[in-house]
Design an enzyme around this catalytic site. Sequence first.
Site, PDB file in Angstrom:
ATOM      1  N   CYS A  44       0.812  -1.221   0.000  1.00 26.13           N
ATOM      2  CA  CYS A  44       0.000   0.000   0.000  1.00 26.13           C
ATOM      3  C   CYS A  44       0.845   1.270   0.000  1.00 26.13           C
ATOM      4  O   CYS A  44       0.338   2.349  -0.277  1.00 26.13           O
ATOM      5  CB  CYS A  44      -0.943   0.007   1.198  1.00 26.13           C
ATOM      6  SG  CYS A  44      -1.944  -1.470   1.267  1.00 26.13           S
ATOM      7  N   ASN A  88     -10.166  -0.427   0.711  1.00 28.26           N
ATOM      8  CA  ASN A  88      -8.701  -0.328   0.642  1.00 28.26           C
ATOM      9  C   ASN A  88      -8.232  -0.858  -0.718  1.00 28.26           C
ATOM     10  O   ASN A  88      -8.292  -2.058  -0.971  1.00 28.26           O
ATOM     11  CB  ASN A  88      -8.100  -1.148   1.788  1.00 28.26           C
ATOM     12  CG  ASN A  88      -6.572  -1.133   1.806  1.00 28.26           C
ATOM     13  OD1 ASN A  88      -5.940  -0.700   0.853  1.00 28.26           O
ATOM     14  ND2 ASN A  88      -6.002  -1.624   2.890  1.00 28.26           N
ATOM     15  N   HIS A 124      -3.408   6.848   3.162  1.00 31.48           N
ATOM     16  CA  HIS A 124      -3.822   5.553   2.619  1.00 31.48           C
ATOM     17  C   HIS A 124      -5.174   5.198   3.235  1.00 31.48           C
ATOM     18  O   HIS A 124      -5.373   5.316   4.446  1.00 31.48           O
ATOM     19  CB  HIS A 124      -2.775   4.496   2.961  1.00 31.48           C
ATOM     20  CG  HIS A 124      -3.212   3.113   2.622  1.00 31.48           C
ATOM     21  ND1 HIS A 124      -3.819   2.810   1.429  1.00 31.48           N
ATOM     22  CD2 HIS A 124      -3.157   1.949   3.329  1.00 31.48           C
ATOM     23  CE1 HIS A 124      -4.117   1.524   1.406  1.00 31.48           C
ATOM     24  NE2 HIS A 124      -3.732   0.973   2.543  1.00 31.48           N
TER      25      HIS A 124
HETATM   26  N1  ACO Z   1     -17.903  -9.042  10.250  1.00 32.18           N
HETATM   27  C1  ACO Z   1     -18.313  -9.345  11.484  1.00 32.18           C
HETATM   28  N2  ACO Z   1     -17.478  -9.645  12.493  1.00 32.18           N
HETATM   29  C2  ACO Z   1     -16.163  -9.633  12.229  1.00 32.18           C
HETATM   30  C3  ACO Z   1     -15.662  -9.322  10.952  1.00 32.18           C
HETATM   31  C4  ACO Z   1     -16.577  -9.033   9.943  1.00 32.18           C
HETATM   32  N3  ACO Z   1     -16.189  -8.702   8.685  1.00 32.18           N
HETATM   33  N4  ACO Z   1     -14.306  -9.381  10.997  1.00 32.18           N
HETATM   34  C5  ACO Z   1     -13.967  -9.707  12.252  1.00 32.18           C
HETATM   35  N5  ACO Z   1     -15.084  -9.871  12.990  1.00 32.18           N
HETATM   36  C6  ACO Z   1     -15.203 -10.221  14.396  1.00 32.18           C
HETATM   37  C7  ACO Z   1     -14.018 -11.015  14.888  1.00 32.18           C
HETATM   38  O1  ACO Z   1     -14.174 -12.370  14.594  1.00 32.18           O
HETATM   39  C8  ACO Z   1     -14.062 -10.720  16.373  1.00 32.18           C
HETATM   40  O2  ACO Z   1     -15.021 -11.567  16.963  1.00 32.18           O
HETATM   41  P1  ACO Z   1     -14.727 -12.230  18.377  1.00 32.18           P
HETATM   42  O3  ACO Z   1     -14.585 -11.073  19.339  1.00 32.18           O
HETATM   43  O4  ACO Z   1     -15.940 -13.075  18.603  1.00 32.18           O
HETATM   44  O5  ACO Z   1     -13.458 -13.007  18.216  1.00 32.18           O
HETATM   45  C9  ACO Z   1     -14.610  -9.296  16.443  1.00 32.18           C
HETATM   46  O6  ACO Z   1     -15.222  -9.046  15.168  1.00 32.18           O
HETATM   47  C10 ACO Z   1     -13.557  -8.260  16.681  1.00 32.18           C
HETATM   48  O7  ACO Z   1     -12.459  -8.507  15.837  1.00 32.18           O
HETATM   49  P2  ACO Z   1     -11.201  -7.601  15.870  1.00 32.18           P
HETATM   50  O8  ACO Z   1     -10.137  -8.186  14.994  1.00 32.18           O
HETATM   51  O9  ACO Z   1     -10.824  -7.284  17.290  1.00 32.18           O
HETATM   52  O10 ACO Z   1     -11.776  -6.269  15.211  1.00 32.18           O
HETATM   53  P3  ACO Z   1     -11.099  -4.866  15.124  1.00 32.18           P
HETATM   54  O11 ACO Z   1     -11.991  -3.867  15.700  1.00 32.18           O
HETATM   55  O12 ACO Z   1      -9.688  -4.913  15.606  1.00 32.18           O
HETATM   56  O13 ACO Z   1     -11.042  -4.609  13.544  1.00 32.18           O
HETATM   57  C11 ACO Z   1      -9.749  -4.796  11.535  1.00 32.18           C
HETATM   58  C12 ACO Z   1     -10.407  -5.545  12.664  1.00 32.18           C
HETATM   59  C13 ACO Z   1     -10.803  -3.931  10.834  1.00 32.18           C
HETATM   60  C14 ACO Z   1      -9.191  -5.813  10.541  1.00 32.18           C
HETATM   61  C15 ACO Z   1      -8.619  -3.906  12.083  1.00 32.18           C
HETATM   62  O14 ACO Z   1      -7.766  -4.671  12.898  1.00 32.18           O
HETATM   63  C16 ACO Z   1      -7.798  -3.266  11.000  1.00 32.18           C
HETATM   64  O15 ACO Z   1      -8.267  -2.385  10.293  1.00 32.18           O
HETATM   65  N6  ACO Z   1      -6.499  -3.627  10.879  1.00 32.18           N
HETATM   66  C17 ACO Z   1      -5.641  -3.059   9.858  1.00 32.18           C
HETATM   67  C18 ACO Z   1      -5.860  -3.786   8.579  1.00 32.18           C
HETATM   68  C19 ACO Z   1      -5.231  -3.093   7.406  1.00 32.18           C
HETATM   69  O16 ACO Z   1      -5.200  -1.891   7.329  1.00 32.18           O
HETATM   70  N7  ACO Z   1      -4.765  -3.894   6.452  1.00 32.18           N
HETATM   71  C20 ACO Z   1      -4.298  -3.410   5.225  1.00 32.18           C
HETATM   72  C21 ACO Z   1      -2.852  -3.136   5.224  1.00 32.18           C
HETATM   73  S1  ACO Z   1      -2.415  -2.371   3.794  1.00 32.18           S
HETATM   74  C22 ACO Z   1      -1.712  -3.481   2.650  1.00 32.18           C
HETATM   75  O17 ACO Z   1      -0.518  -3.463   2.447  1.00 32.18           O
HETATM   76  C23 ACO Z   1      -2.576  -4.411   1.878  1.00 32.18           C
END
Ligand code: ACO
Length: 331
Positions: A113, A288, A258
Amino acid sequence: MKAYIKGIGSCVPARKVSNDDLAKTVDTSDEWIYSHTGIKNRHIVEEGGAASDLAFGAALAALKDCGENAAAVDMILVATVTPDYLGFPSTACVVQDRLGARNAAAMDISAACSGFVYGLEVARVFIEGGVYKNILVIGAETLSRITNWKDRNTCVLFGDGAGAALVSAGDGTADSSGRGIIVSHLEADGSGGSALIRPDGGSRNPFAPDRAPGDTLFFRMDGGKVYRFAVDALGRVGEILLAKAALDISSIDFIIPHQANIRIIEACAKRLSLPLDKFYINIQEFANTSSASIPIALADMKQKGILKAGQLIMTVAFGAGLTCGGNIIRW
Ligand code: ACO
């Protein structure tokens, strides 16, 4: 002489997939996705579509934006982690052929990214070193092709698209007002590589002819680890850029981050003590798009008349690698 962005354009697939559409095939909801990420929709290529199709469209739009033609392009840089082919030929070579850019060298950049901000700096150095006059920097991704559509932790986050900038040598009038890429900062921390990885298919774990690839076709992500890296990286890169350019944050008109997660952007705003409306945000529409997200945002801003000559803008990005970086640009 400064390198400046002469033309900007984007190309996004017509097919729009909403959160409600996704909720029909995976255990998620519009409420969860929007509240945790700020995403409402993403655009996905049709079957058979590849990164170069979007890169080509964005390149044409950038050339049209500034009235240049492909023969004037000296180099094509395509930042992508979803190239048309694994290894070779590069997506940049595919685009070079389709554009008929017969005078252009071509190569891909792999910085996930952060690829577009890396590409802008590579172009700046080639141009200010007097080697080239016109370089197309393209961020192009079809992450839908390597996404596990059964994994709700990743499939809701990404979209396809491309954005392109023609970076050109100032001619003494274009850059006389200080227009151009003023400063960049690029970083990498390879120790975090496993947080966002497509483990199979490369030379470490090649696909074997006698086993079906199955889920190893897809990338994996430790969302929490990437989130923590991102929250630190965006604000820190912003502070470093300001220090390098000897500028105060109050002189920056817009930050183009980003577009990965609205909560990451909010944390960056807090660290830089800026209101959120200083940040250009279009994650709700495109999700994204990795290396394409910043040039798509720039093209969006230009089209809407938000970007004006003389404005100071800052880009900040983070991504797999792990990588991060940014640029300060006088538009
Ligand atoms: N729908 C419903 N529930 C979900 C979903 C979904 N799509 N995804 C995860 N959950 C659930 C999980 O299973 C978890 O359930 P549990 O508590 O029963 O275990 C709960 O939601 C909370 O999950 P978390 O991982 O704690 O959620 P969080 O609020 O941290 O958000 C997220 C997750 C959005 C992925 C966040 O961590 C994030 O944005 N991370 C950065 C990701 C990113 O930017 N990646 C791209 C990098 S750029 C590149 O180079 C490609």
